[in-house]
Motif scaffolding. Structure first.
Motif, PDB file in Angstrom:
ATOM      1  N   LEU A  22      39.419  35.651 -22.778  1.00  0.00           N
ATOM      2  CA  LEU A  22      38.013  35.386 -22.492  1.00  0.00           C
ATOM      3  C   LEU A  22      37.161  35.811 -23.670  1.00  0.00           C
ATOM      4  N   GLY A  23      36.032  35.143 -23.830  1.00  0.00           N
ATOM      5  CA  GLY A  23      35.099  35.505 -24.886  1.00  0.00           C
ATOM      6  C   GLY A  23      33.724  34.933 -24.599  1.00  0.00           C
ATOM      7  N   THR A  24      32.729  35.464 -25.252  1.00  0.00           N
ATOM      8  CA  THR A  24      31.368  35.001 -25.008  1.00  0.00           C
ATOM      9  C   THR A  24      31.039  33.730 -25.775  1.00  0.00           C
ATOM     10  N   LYS A  25      31.923  33.322 -26.674  1.00  0.00           N
ATOM     11  CA  LYS A  25      31.665  32.115 -27.461  1.00  0.00           C
ATOM     12  C   LYS A  25      32.126  30.847 -26.753  1.00  0.00           C
ATOM     13  N   ASP A  26      33.309  30.875 -26.161  1.00  0.00           N
ATOM     14  CA  ASP A  26      33.865  29.632 -25.624  1.00  0.00           C
ATOM     15  C   ASP A  26      34.253  29.685 -24.147  1.00  0.00           C
ATOM     16  N   THR A  27      33.866  30.726 -23.446  1.00  0.00           N
ATOM     17  CA  THR A  27      34.105  30.797 -22.006  1.00  0.00           C
ATOM     18  C   THR A  27      32.775  30.567 -21.298  1.00  0.00           C
ATOM     19  N   ALA A  28      32.765  29.622 -20.378  1.00  0.00           N
ATOM     20  CA  ALA A  28      31.534  29.310 -19.649  1.00  0.00           C
ATOM     21  C   ALA A  28      31.080  30.512 -18.816  1.00  0.00           C
ATOM     22  N   ILE A  42      30.148  42.236 -18.001  1.00  0.00           N
ATOM     23  CA  ILE A  42      28.868  41.593 -18.323  1.00  0.00           C
ATOM     24  C   ILE A  42      27.716  42.395 -17.712  1.00  0.00           C
ATOM     25  N   LEU A  43      27.845  42.751 -16.452  1.00  0.00           N
ATOM     26  CA  LEU A  43      26.784  43.496 -15.768  1.00  0.00           C
ATOM     27  C   LEU A  43      26.540  44.856 -16.421  1.00  0.00           C
ATOM     28  N   ALA A  44      27.594  45.488 -16.916  1.00  0.00           N
ATOM     29  CA  ALA A  44      27.466  46.807 -17.544  1.00  0.00           C
ATOM     30  C   ALA A  44      26.828  46.720 -18.932  1.00  0.00           C
ATOM     31  N   GLU A  45      27.086  45.651 -19.654  1.00  0.00           N
ATOM     32  CA  GLU A  45      26.653  45.564 -21.049  1.00  0.00           C
ATOM     33  C   GLU A  45      25.346  44.804 -21.276  1.00  0.00           C
ATOM     34  N   ILE A  46      24.983  43.919 -20.354  1.00  0.00           N
ATOM     35  CA  ILE A  46      23.762  43.119 -20.530  1.00  0.00           C
ATOM     36  C   ILE A  46      22.790  43.461 -19.412  1.00  0.00           C
ATOM     37  N   PRO A  47      21.752  44.224 -19.740  1.00  0.00           N
ATOM     38  CA  PRO A  47      20.790  44.619 -18.709  1.00  0.00           C
ATOM     39  C   PRO A  47      20.081  43.398 -18.109  1.00  0.00           C
ATOM     40  N   LEU A  70      23.373  30.829 -25.722  1.00  0.00           N
ATOM     41  CA  LEU A  70      22.033  31.210 -25.285  1.00  0.00           C
ATOM     42  C   LEU A  70      21.341  32.181 -26.237  1.00  0.00           C
ATOM     43  N   VAL A  71      22.048  32.617 -27.285  1.00  0.00           N
ATOM     44  CA  VAL A  71      21.462  33.544 -28.255  1.00  0.00           C
ATOM     45  C   VAL A  71      20.248  32.909 -28.918  1.00  0.00           C
ATOM     46  N   GLN A  72      20.341  31.653 -29.278  1.00  0.00           N
ATOM     47  CA  GLN A  72      19.244  30.981 -29.987  1.00  0.00           C
ATOM     48  C   GLN A  72      17.965  30.888 -29.156  1.00  0.00           C
ATOM     49  N   PHE A  73      18.094  31.028 -27.841  1.00  0.00           N
ATOM     50  CA  PHE A  73      16.929  30.973 -26.972  1.00  0.00           C
ATOM     51  C   PHE A  73      16.401  32.368 -26.614  1.00  0.00           C
ATOM     52  N   GLY A  74      17.032  33.405 -27.140  1.00  0.00           N
ATOM     53  CA  GLY A  74      16.587  34.771 -26.900  1.00  0.00           C
ATOM     54  C   GLY A  74      16.989  35.337 -25.546  1.00  0.00           C
ATOM     55  N   VAL A  75      17.921  34.671 -24.868  1.00  0.00           N
ATOM     56  CA  VAL A  75      18.355  35.145 -23.549  1.00  0.00           C
ATOM     57  C   VAL A  75      19.187  36.419 -23.682  1.00  0.00           C
ATOM     58  N   VAL A  76      20.031  36.464 -24.691  1.00  0.00           N
ATOM     59  CA  VAL A  76      20.852  37.646 -24.969  1.00  0.00           C
ATOM     60  C   VAL A  76      20.858  37.890 -26.473  1.00  0.00           C
ATOM     61  N   LYS A  77      21.252  39.114 -26.863  1.00  0.00           N
ATOM     62  CA  LYS A  77      21.304  39.468 -28.274  1.00  0.00           C
ATOM     63  C   LYS A  77      22.767  39.528 -28.734  1.00  0.00           C
ATOM     64  N   PRO A  78      23.027  39.155 -29.989  1.00  0.00           N
ATOM     65  CA  PRO A  78      24.403  39.149 -30.492  1.00  0.00           C
ATOM     66  C   PRO A  78      25.111  40.504 -30.392  1.00  0.00           C
ATOM     67  N   ASP A  79      24.386  41.610 -30.598  1.00  0.00           N
ATOM     68  CA  ASP A  79      25.048  42.923 -30.549  1.00  0.00           C
ATOM     69  C   ASP A  79      25.553  43.236 -29.140  1.00  0.00           C
ATOM     70  N   ASP A  82      28.770  41.264 -28.797  1.00  0.00           N
ATOM     71  CA  ASP A  82      29.877  41.851 -29.561  1.00  0.00           C
ATOM     72  C   ASP A  82      30.576  42.931 -28.735  1.00  0.00           C
ATOM     73  N   ARG A  83      29.792  43.765 -28.049  1.00  0.00           N
ATOM     74  CA  ARG A  83      30.377  44.814 -27.192  1.00  0.00           C
ATOM     75  C   ARG A  83      31.135  44.185 -26.021  1.00  0.00           C
ATOM     76  N   VAL A  84      30.581  43.131 -25.450  1.00  0.00           N
ATOM     77  CA  VAL A  84      31.241  42.442 -24.334  1.00  0.00           C
ATOM     78  C   VAL A  84      32.568  41.849 -24.791  1.00  0.00           C
ATOM     79  N   ASP A  85      32.577  41.222 -25.972  1.00  0.00           N
ATOM     80  CA  ASP A  85      33.813  40.584 -26.465  1.00  0.00           C
ATOM     81  C   ASP A  85      34.945  41.588 -26.651  1.00  0.00           C
ATOM     82  N   VAL A  86      34.625  42.769 -27.124  1.00  0.00           N
ATOM     83  CA  VAL A  86      35.657  43.807 -27.303  1.00  0.00           C
ATOM     84  C   VAL A  86      36.291  44.152 -25.956  1.00  0.00           C
ATOM     85  N   LYS A  87      35.455  44.323 -24.947  1.00  0.00           N
ATOM     86  CA  LYS A  87      35.964  44.684 -23.628  1.00  0.00           C
ATOM     87  C   LYS A  87      36.692  43.525 -22.946  1.00  0.00           C
ATOM     88  N   LEU A  88      36.209  42.305 -23.148  1.00  0.00           N
ATOM     89  CA  LEU A  88      36.888  41.144 -22.563  1.00  0.00           C
ATOM     90  C   LEU A  88      38.259  40.961 -23.182  1.00  0.00           C
TER      91      LEU A  88
END
Length: 94
Positions: A22-28, A42-47, A70-79, A82-88
């Motif tokens: 799983l990853g935040t780039k290519d997993t829906a 996701i719930l723990a890392e993205i307020p 959704l990063v380009q729309f300001g919904v979430v931040k890349p940093d 990055d933390r989510v991807d490590v845990k996933l």
């Protein structure tokens, strides 16, 4: 001219998701929501993630959007992602 009439499918098998990393780039987002362990990360890392993706414009498209899209729309931040991807990645294939 009348449109042709097509009989209903007799043996339709809905597509299924194959196990993979799983990853935040290519997993829906909808796929991540369907996996309890992934969604807990996701719930723990993205307020306020539910408020961020819960508006009526985004909700119908959660099966098509990834969090990185959704990063380009300001919904979430890349940093955050990055933390989510490590845990996933630590979850292994799902």
């Amino acid at each position: 001219m009348d449109a042709p009439l097509y009989p209903p499918a007799q043996q339709f098998t809905p597509p299924r998701r194959l196990p993979r990393l799983l990853g935040t780039k290519d997993t829906a987002i909808a796929d991540l929501k369907a996996i309890p362990e992934a969604w807990a990360i996701i719930l723990a890392e993205i307020p306020n993630v539910e408020a961020r993706i819960g508006n009526d414009m985004i909700k119908p498209h959660l099966g098509n959007f990834s969090f990185r899209s959704l990063v380009q729309f300001g919904v979430v931040k890349p940093d955050m992602l990055d933390r989510v991807d490590v845990k996933l990645k630590a979850l292994g294939e799902r």
